[in-house]
Motif scaffolding. Structure first.
Motif, PDB file in Angstrom:
ATOM      1  N   LEU A  17       0.831  -1.203   0.000  1.00  0.00           N
ATOM      2  CA  LEU A  17       0.000   0.000   0.000  1.00  0.00           C
ATOM      3  C   LEU A  17       0.869   1.258   0.000  1.00  0.00           C
ATOM      4  CD1 LEU A  17      -2.838  -0.945   2.524  1.00  0.00           C
ATOM      5  CD2 LEU A  17      -2.920  -0.968   0.015  1.00  0.00           C
ATOM      6  N   GLY A  18       1.998   1.200   0.686  1.00  0.00           N
ATOM      7  CA  GLY A  18       2.928   2.330   0.704  1.00  0.00           C
ATOM      8  C   GLY A  18       3.489   2.630  -0.672  1.00  0.00           C
ATOM      9  N   VAL A  19       3.695   1.596  -1.476  1.00  0.00           N
ATOM     10  CA  VAL A  19       4.160   1.805  -2.856  1.00  0.00           C
ATOM     11  C   VAL A  19       3.142   2.633  -3.612  1.00  0.00           C
ATOM     12  CG1 VAL A  19       4.580   0.650  -5.060  1.00  0.00           C
ATOM     13  CG2 VAL A  19       5.600  -0.254  -2.971  1.00  0.00           C
ATOM     14  N   LEU A  20       1.884   2.243  -3.514  1.00  0.00           N
ATOM     15  CA  LEU A  20       0.828   2.945  -4.241  1.00  0.00           C
ATOM     16  C   LEU A  20       0.653   4.366  -3.720  1.00  0.00           C
ATOM     17  CD1 LEU A  20      -1.746   0.040  -4.534  1.00  0.00           C
ATOM     18  CD2 LEU A  20       0.061   0.715  -6.128  1.00  0.00           C
ATOM     19  N   ALA A  21       0.682   4.528  -2.400  1.00  0.00           N
ATOM     20  CA  ALA A  21       0.545   5.862  -1.820  1.00  0.00           C
ATOM     21  C   ALA A  21       1.728   6.751  -2.205  1.00  0.00           C
ATOM     22  CB  ALA A  21       0.435   5.757  -0.303  1.00  0.00           C
TER      23      ALA A  21
END
Length: 116
Positions: A17-21
């Motif tokens: 999720l951090g990658v996408l954010a």
């Protein structure tokens, strides 16, 4: 020990999720035309999603072209490394390096514990 292993898998999900954010924040904070910011803010995470879906989704079980072994490691390095660069550009280099370091520890533990 099962609780620690479960926490490591949960951390993997949070890193994904951090990658996408990180990709979205990078795109939306570019110093450019607002239309290009929106395109980058939506397009960058979309490109990351496509790569993950093609090669690594569900630990490789749900991927269109699943990769394993050193190819899986290469995909993860490129995916999380790319996100670390974008996080570094959006925030600070230290933030990008910290993100990549957390992923590296998480990945090493997944290898050690034979987690997907």
């Amino acid at each position: 020990m099962n609780m620690v292993k479960g926490a490591n898998l949960a951390l993997m999900f949070l890193l994904e999720l951090g990658v996408l954010a990180g990709a979205a924040i990078w795109g939306f904070t570019l110093d450019t035309n607002p239309i290009l910011r929106v395109i980058a803010g939506i397009g960058a995470p979309a490109m990351f999603v496509v790569v993950w879906a093609l090669f690594a989704a569900g630990g490789g079980k749900n991927a269109r072209f699943p990769v394993t072994g050193c190819w899986r490691v290469a995909v993860e390095i490129a995916w999380f490394g790319g996100a670390a660069v974008l996080i570094g550009l959006a925030f600070t280099a230290v933030a990008g390096i910290a993100f990549f370091a957390v992923w590296a520890v998480n990945g090493a533990l997944r290898l050690l514990w034979r987690q997907a």
